[in-house]
Write an enzyme that holds these catalytic residues in place. Sequence first.
Site, mmCIF file in Angstrom:
data_model
loop_
_atom_site.group_PDB
_atom_site.id
_atom_site.type_symbol
_atom_site.label_atom_id
_atom_site.label_comp_id
_atom_site.label_asym_id
_atom_site.label_seq_id
_atom_site.Cartn_x
_atom_site.Cartn_y
_atom_site.Cartn_z
ATOM 1 N N CYS A 1 13.175 10.943 7.527
ATOM 2 C CA CYS A 1 12.947 10.541 8.921
ATOM 3 C C CYS A 1 14.194 10.740 9.769
ATOM 4 O O CYS A 1 14.106 11.074 10.945
ATOM 5 C CB CYS A 1 12.500 9.093 8.974
ATOM 6 S SG CYS A 1 13.660 7.966 8.185
ATOM 7 N N GLY B 1 1.593 4.753 13.280
ATOM 8 C CA GLY B 1 2.183 3.517 13.812
ATOM 9 C C GLY B 1 1.358 2.957 14.955
ATOM 10 O O GLY B 1 1.149 1.746 15.062
ATOM 11 N N GLY C 1 6.159 5.096 8.575
ATOM 12 C CA GLY C 1 5.306 6.282 8.554
ATOM 13 C C GLY C 1 5.404 7.015 9.875
ATOM 14 O O GLY C 1 6.383 6.852 10.618
ATOM 15 N N SER C 2 4.383 7.779 10.171
ATOM 16 C CA SER C 2 4.440 8.620 11.368
ATOM 17 C C SER C 2 4.186 7.788 12.628
ATOM 18 O O SER C 2 3.571 6.722 12.578
ATOM 19 C CB SER C 2 3.397 9.727 11.261
ATOM 20 O OG SER C 2 2.115 9.158 11.223
ATOM 21 N N THR C 3 4.617 8.327 13.744
ATOM 22 C CA THR C 3 4.434 7.636 15.021
ATOM 23 C C THR C 3 2.939 7.497 15.321
ATOM 24 O O THR C 3 2.492 6.452 15.811
ATOM 25 C CB THR C 3 5.187 8.394 16.129
ATOM 26 O OG1 THR C 3 6.588 8.347 15.784
ATOM 27 C CG2 THR C 3 5.001 7.767 17.490
ATOM 28 N N LYS D 1 0.871 -1.186 0.000
ATOM 29 C CA LYS D 1 0.000 0.000 0.000
ATOM 30 C C LYS D 1 0.906 1.233 0.000
ATOM 31 O O LYS D 1 1.435 1.626 1.028
ATOM 32 C CB LYS D 1 -0.857 -0.015 1.273
ATOM 33 C CG LYS D 1 -2.228 0.616 1.168
ATOM 34 C CD LYS D 1 -2.277 2.070 0.767
ATOM 35 C CE LYS D 1 -2.259 3.044 1.916
ATOM 36 N NZ LYS D 1 -1.961 4.410 1.475
ATOM 37 N N GLU E 1 8.537 16.415 15.508
ATOM 38 C CA GLU E 1 9.048 16.245 14.145
ATOM 39 C C GLU E 1 8.278 17.170 13.199
ATOM 40 O O GLU E 1 7.063 17.033 13.051
ATOM 41 C CB GLU E 1 8.857 14.791 13.704
ATOM 42 C CG GLU E 1 9.411 14.515 12.333
ATOM 43 C CD GLU E 1 9.117 13.096 11.853
ATOM 44 O OE1 GLU E 1 7.956 12.663 11.950
ATOM 45 O OE2 GLU E 1 10.049 12.435 11.393
ATOM 46 N N GLU F 1 8.770 1.545 11.424
ATOM 47 C CA GLU F 1 9.831 2.544 11.212
ATOM 48 C C GLU F 1 9.144 3.901 11.283
ATOM 49 O O GLU F 1 8.446 4.282 10.346
ATOM 50 C CB GLU F 1 10.496 2.337 9.846
ATOM 51 C CG GLU F 1 11.157 0.991 9.659
ATOM 52 C CD GLU F 1 12.297 0.743 10.617
ATOM 53 O OE1 GLU F 1 12.871 1.725 11.140
ATOM 54 O OE2 GLU F 1 12.612 -0.424 10.875
HETATM 55 P P1 NAD Z 1 1.691 8.486 7.616
HETATM 56 O O1 NAD Z 1 1.830 7.756 8.894
HETATM 57 O O2 NAD Z 1 0.676 9.540 7.494
HETATM 58 O O3 NAD Z 1 1.400 7.474 6.420
HETATM 59 C C1 NAD Z 1 2.219 6.352 6.151
HETATM 60 C C2 NAD Z 1 1.405 5.311 5.398
HETATM 61 O O4 NAD Z 1 0.384 4.821 6.279
HETATM 62 C C3 NAD Z 1 0.681 5.833 4.170
HETATM 63 O O5 NAD Z 1 0.706 4.854 3.159
HETATM 64 C C4 NAD Z 1 -0.735 6.036 4.664
HETATM 65 O O6 NAD Z 1 -1.703 5.966 3.652
HETATM 66 C C5 NAD Z 1 -0.868 4.870 5.628
HETATM 67 N N1 NAD Z 1 -1.902 5.031 6.657
HETATM 68 C C6 NAD Z 1 -2.426 6.162 7.173
HETATM 69 N N2 NAD Z 1 -3.353 5.877 8.108
HETATM 70 C C7 NAD Z 1 -3.414 4.523 8.191
HETATM 71 C C8 NAD Z 1 -4.159 3.616 8.983
HETATM 72 N N3 NAD Z 1 -5.046 4.034 9.883
HETATM 73 N N4 NAD Z 1 -3.945 2.296 8.816
HETATM 74 C C9 NAD Z 1 -3.038 1.843 7.931
HETATM 75 N N5 NAD Z 1 -2.309 2.657 7.140
HETATM 76 C C10 NAD Z 1 -2.489 3.981 7.269
HETATM 77 O O7 NAD Z 1 3.167 9.004 7.329
HETATM 78 P P2 NAD Z 1 3.621 9.977 6.180
HETATM 79 O O8 NAD Z 1 3.156 11.336 6.524
HETATM 80 O O9 NAD Z 1 3.254 9.364 4.865
HETATM 81 O O10 NAD Z 1 5.219 9.874 6.314
HETATM 82 C C11 NAD Z 1 5.971 10.687 7.114
HETATM 83 C C12 NAD Z 1 6.368 9.974 8.377
HETATM 84 O O11 NAD Z 1 7.082 8.771 8.072
HETATM 85 C C13 NAD Z 1 7.307 10.798 9.236
HETATM 86 O O12 NAD Z 1 6.906 10.722 10.584
HETATM 87 C C14 NAD Z 1 8.653 10.107 9.042
HETATM 88 O O13 NAD Z 1 9.566 10.289 10.094
HETATM 89 C C15 NAD Z 1 8.244 8.689 8.901
HETATM 90 N N6 NAD Z 1 9.306 7.911 8.249
HETATM 91 C C16 NAD Z 1 10.039 7.040 9.003
HETATM 92 C C17 NAD Z 1 11.090 6.325 8.423
HETATM 93 C C18 NAD Z 1 11.938 5.373 9.235
HETATM 94 O O14 NAD Z 1 12.684 4.587 8.652
HETATM 95 N N7 NAD Z 1 11.872 5.397 10.551
HETATM 96 C C19 NAD Z 1 11.376 6.505 7.067
HETATM 97 C C20 NAD Z 1 10.609 7.414 6.333
HETATM 98 C C21 NAD Z 1 9.563 8.108 6.937
#
Ligand code: NAD
Length: 507
Positions: free
Chosen positions: A314, A263, A258-260, A205, A411, A280
């Site tokens: 990130c 997560g 994705g975001s905390t 996804k 962040e 992550e």
């Molecule tokens: P996000 O959490 O908004 O989205 C990430 C993914 O999750 C997207 O595909 C989104 O559609 C999906 N998503 C959203 N809500 C969901 C739910 N309820 N259930 C399942 N999936 C869902 O994050 P973002 O804004 O796309 O990315 C930025 C974040 O990612 C930042 O916090 C960044 O630090 C983090 N990040 C971490 C790493 C790492 O390796 N630690 C790497 C890159 C980005």
Amino acid sequence: MTLPLSSTFPLENLRPETRAFLARRARGHGLLIDGAWQAAAGGATFPTLDPASGLETGQIARADAADVDAAVDAATRALAAWKAVVPVERARILWKVADLIEAHIDELAEIETLDQGKPLSLGRWAEIPGAIGQFRFFAGQAMAIEGSTLESSINYQPQGRQMRTWTVREPVGVVAAIVPWNSPLVLTAMKLAPALAAGCTLVLKPAEDTSLSALRLAELMVEAGVPAGVLNVVTGYGRETGAALAGHPKVDKIAFTGSTATGRAVLDAAKSNFKRVTLELGGKSPAIIMPDADLSITIPGAANAIFMNAGQVCIAGSRLYVHRSIHDEVVEGIAAYARGIRLGHGLAAETQMGPVVSRIHAERVEGFLERARSEGATMLTGGERGGEAGTFIAPTVVVDVRPDMEIVREEVFGPVLVAQAFDEPEEVIAAANDSEYGLAASVWTESLSHAHRMSSDIKAGTVWINCHSMFDASLAIGGIKQSGWGRDSGRQALDNYLEWKTVCAVV
Ligand code: NAD
């Protein structure tokens, strides 16, 4: 402030192969389920935009729960046959994927820039080679999966027969790979390559803002020989498609970046059937400049640590701690560097920084800056939007902050550096660790003693010395505290996709 060179790029100037791809996949026909490309069952789509110009570049299929069901079913059916494929054949396919990405690297870089906004050079020379590295590294790992034989003490020898005990590694099963928008292709590769090497099947996804490169990658993976059902792709919104996938009872593992906050939601969804989960998540990584640092590499290094990819990294070095004796020189140096960065459309050759990914995200970053100002912070440079169209944020250096301010703790995920002075090593170690995140850190010093002491005392998944954001397929990446669980990349990542099985046999 730096104004964008140009926020538009004539789409007719795209490579013919990029335009052909957009015509093929960005018209709502972008779900890959059981080897067949198809529209969402309900026919729904949503627009995808070029963030620099705000112009629509395509319509993406919006998968609902029925599409997710079909994709998970396909992955479940494909599992036994893919698990039975001998490792050398899995390796051959993964290597072929890497070769095809390499052969199409200019097209993929264009797609990524058009969708995400990053300068073409960042995708072409850093991130996409990083994705290729993941597939090549895990091609090798596919042939290095091993269990062990154990001299157990079980004293059971019926009729004089003997006890033998051993362990084997087996694929976890069906994996849901959920990825963000900041570095789509390489972050996707970090999930797909180890999962396929381990013998798992997947439903991917991509993030709603950046689905395009995942779709092109999936086409190349089909061409490389990944069998039907082994890789499925469902595009759509997180709260709809992502949530349906994360909560699906037939998914065995979630590999999430994705975001905390998201997560946490994913973790909740995983509870239903005790899915394995790797997370992550976010970061607020410190870059620490010691008084003995070599400023000729430190100033550009610390500037790139935050401004690369418009700070949407990130592991970005977003908290700068500089020894008081060199504070003004370093902070002024980074601010001067920031003022010289050329903003523009990522597809323009002279561009050094593109827009942030979306209008919503630009507004989020601006919100952080406004609240920082109202709390008493000063913008040494930047702090404002650039240009009429698009979502450009000027590279920003924030000073006059206190450790408890939101801009220091949260962040921002934009080109925003927060600078503070320190006097003693113990003080800066405590400040660096005073964060709910623990993803990465860098220390800039010529002292062996500082390098060792700080890399040991800083609580983070990665510590760089005299560099920042260096990564390689051989190196594990991930965090502690609220930066997540587990590691992507490196040999450690293979473990995410393997279970242990113990066998006791009377022979
Ligand atoms: P996000 O959490 O908004 O989205 C990430 C993914 O999750 C997207 O595909 C989104 O559609 C999906 N998503 C959203 N809500 C969901 C739910 N309820 N259930 C399942 N999936 C869902 O994050 P973002 O804004 O796309 O990315 C930025 C974040 O990612 C930042 O916090 C960044 O630090 C983090 N990040 C971490 C790493 C790492 O390796 N630690 C790497 C890159 C980005």
